[in-house]
Design a protein around this motif. Structure first.
Motif, short mmCIF file in Angstrom:
data_model
loop_
_atom_site.label_atom_id
_atom_site.label_comp_id
_atom_site.label_asym_id
_atom_site.label_seq_id
_atom_site.Cartn_x
_atom_site.Cartn_y
_atom_site.Cartn_z
N ASP A 1 0.83 -1.21 0.00
CA ASP A 1 0.00 0.00 0.00
C ASP A 1 0.87 1.26 0.00
O ASP A 1 0.52 2.27 0.60
N ALA A 2 2.00 1.19 -0.67
CA ALA A 2 2.90 2.33 -0.82
C ALA A 2 3.16 2.55 -2.31
O ALA A 2 2.58 1.88 -3.16
N THR A 3 4.02 3.50 -2.64
CA THR A 3 4.38 3.76 -4.03
C THR A 3 5.43 2.77 -4.49
O THR A 3 6.45 2.60 -3.83
N TRP A 4 5.17 2.12 -5.61
CA TRP A 4 6.16 1.20 -6.19
C TRP A 4 6.83 1.88 -7.38
O TRP A 4 6.17 2.50 -8.21
N VAL A 5 8.15 1.75 -7.45
CA VAL A 5 8.93 2.47 -8.46
C VAL A 5 9.92 1.51 -9.11
O VAL A 5 10.55 0.71 -8.43
N ILE A 6 10.03 1.61 -10.44
CA ILE A 6 11.10 0.92 -11.16
C ILE A 6 12.03 1.99 -11.72
O ILE A 6 11.60 2.86 -12.49
N GLN A 7 13.30 1.98 -11.31
CA GLN A 7 14.31 2.90 -11.84
C GLN A 7 15.22 2.12 -12.78
O GLN A 7 15.75 1.07 -12.40
N LEU A 8 15.39 2.61 -14.00
CA LEU A 8 16.25 1.94 -14.98
C LEU A 8 17.30 2.92 -15.47
O LEU A 8 17.01 4.09 -15.71
N PHE A 9 18.53 2.44 -15.65
CA PHE A 9 19.59 3.34 -16.11
C PHE A 9 20.66 2.53 -16.84
O PHE A 9 20.77 1.31 -16.67
N GLY A 10 21.41 3.22 -17.66
CA GLY A 10 22.52 2.61 -18.39
C GLY A 10 23.59 3.66 -18.62
O GLY A 10 23.43 4.81 -18.24
N GLY A 11 24.70 3.29 -19.25
CA GLY A 11 25.76 4.25 -19.47
C GLY A 11 26.87 3.67 -20.30
O GLY A 11 26.67 2.74 -21.08
N GLY A 12 28.07 4.23 -20.08
CA GLY A 12 29.21 3.80 -20.86
C GLY A 12 29.57 2.34 -20.67
O GLY A 12 30.22 1.74 -21.52
N GLY A 13 29.16 1.77 -19.56
CA GLY A 13 29.40 0.35 -19.35
C GLY A 13 28.50 -0.53 -20.17
O GLY A 13 28.79 -1.70 -20.39
N GLU A 14 27.37 0.05 -20.66
CA GLU A 14 26.41 -0.72 -21.43
C GLU A 14 26.37 -0.32 -22.91
O GLU A 14 26.13 -1.17 -23.77
N TYR A 15 26.61 0.97 -23.21
CA TYR A 15 26.49 1.46 -24.58
C TYR A 15 27.71 2.30 -24.95
O TYR A 15 28.20 3.08 -24.13
N PRO A 16 28.20 2.20 -26.20
CA PRO A 16 29.33 3.03 -26.64
C PRO A 16 28.86 4.43 -27.01
O PRO A 16 27.68 4.71 -27.11
#
Length: 334
Positions: A207-222
């Motif tokens: 009964d609270a706020t559910w959050v999905i945070q997604l991120f990427g960077g130089g380790g994943e994409y050139p």
């Protein structure tokens, strides 16, 4: 290696659900018009730094894509050309579905809904340009908007009691195995959750706020042309976690923690969680240890062929002998 922050936040909740509902969140983007533009209720931000005096003005075009999908099927795609970036670039997106609360709990308040292991998050992911299989990293978060009010603690010392905090932060990773869309699926207790409140234990709420945070960077994409990420069929669904026989502390895996439970209850007239069928029900004996040993290393729904199992200490062996003797005498008396 240069670091590229890539942030995506999906806020989940707010849907009034019936008592029988078991899907907390679902988005397949089929209700959107195909073509350029961002989906309804989606916002994003972006930026970056170019080399020297060369400005870097990134664009991250969004679209409802049908590329590589079947007839009448759509997905959400974000493309990004970062070949002119130098130190870093970033973009973030948000999908706001609202907030769960006491009147509209996740899954409609289904029994077992307060156990994170009974919830499964899934998403179909396709990436282009990524270094490897990892397409996105992030967290599943439970945010308690009434934390200070509920617990009477001014956590951030700002003089009020109205702030909320993240009480359950679970790291997640989404991968693309390179064969079209890859379906990622995992339970919300998979891993080691933390809390943003010092001294507090991770606490999961329905009964609270559910959050999905997604991120990427130089380790994943050139830093290159042609990078993209496509998401589809995002879902959080209730699915009761299967038991793992021998999992005496009920955490989904048979390990040393279960040995501790057995040891601390040896000789007691109780039934351990997930005991073996017909293994001394109603009492904790040496046979429960033998059964735990035979299951060591297993998780719910899996079996391991070969594992190293710790043996009881000398004191434990003595207790085993005593328990075995008591068990035998009881049988003789019967």
């Amino acid at each position: 290696m240069r670091t590229i922050p890539f942030l995506a936040v999906l806020l989940l909740g707010f849907m009034p659900l019936t008592a029988s509902a078991q899907i907390a969140y679902s988005e397949d983007f089929e209700g959107e018009f195909p073509g350029p533009g961002q989906p309804a209720a989606v916002s994003y931000t972006y930026g970056g730094v170019g080399s020297g005096t060369d400005p870097f003005n990134p664009t991250f075009p969004q679209e409802i894509s049908t590329d590589g999908l079947g007839e009448f099927q759509q997905a959400y795609k974000i493309s990004f050309d970062t070949s002119a970036a130098a130190d870093y670039y970033f973009f973030g997106l948000g999908m706001f579905a609202g907030f769960f609360g006491p009147d509209f709990r996740a899954g409609g308040g289904v029994e077992g809904g307060t156990e994170p292991g009974n919830w499964v998050f899934s998403a179909d992911v396709r990436s282009e340009g990524a270094w490897g299989e990892v397409a996105l990293r992030g967290n599943f978060v439970v945010y308690d908007p009434d934390y200070e009010t509920t617990f009477g603690v001014d956590v951030n010392s700002d003089g009020d009691m109205v702030d909320g905090f993240d009480t359950y932060i679970l790291p997640i990773t989404l991968v693309d195995n390179g064969d079209g869309f890859t379906t990622n699926s995992f339970r919300l207790d998979a891993g080691t959750p933390t809390s943003s409140v010092a001294g507090d234990i991770p606490r999961f709420f329905d009964d609270a706020t559910w959050v999905i945070q997604l991120f990427g960077g130089g380790g994943e994409y050139p830093f290159a042309v042609g990078n993209s990420i496509t998401l589809d069929n995002l879902k959080i669904e209730f699915s009761e976690k299967p038991a793992a026989p021998g999992d005496y502390n009920n955490d989904g895996i048979v390990n040393l923690a279960d040995y501790t439970v057995w040891r601390d209850n040896l000789g007691a007239t109780v039934t351990l969680p997930n005991e073996g069928t017909d293994v001394t029900p109603g009492e904790v004996t040496a046979e429960d240890y033998a059964f735990w040993k035979s299951q060591f290393g297993n998780t719910a729904g899996t079996l391991l062929a070969s594992v190293n199992v710790p043996e009881p200490s000398t004191v434990g062996l003595a207790l085993l002998a005593m328990a075995a003797g008591v068990s035998v005498r009881r049988r003789h008396r019967g």
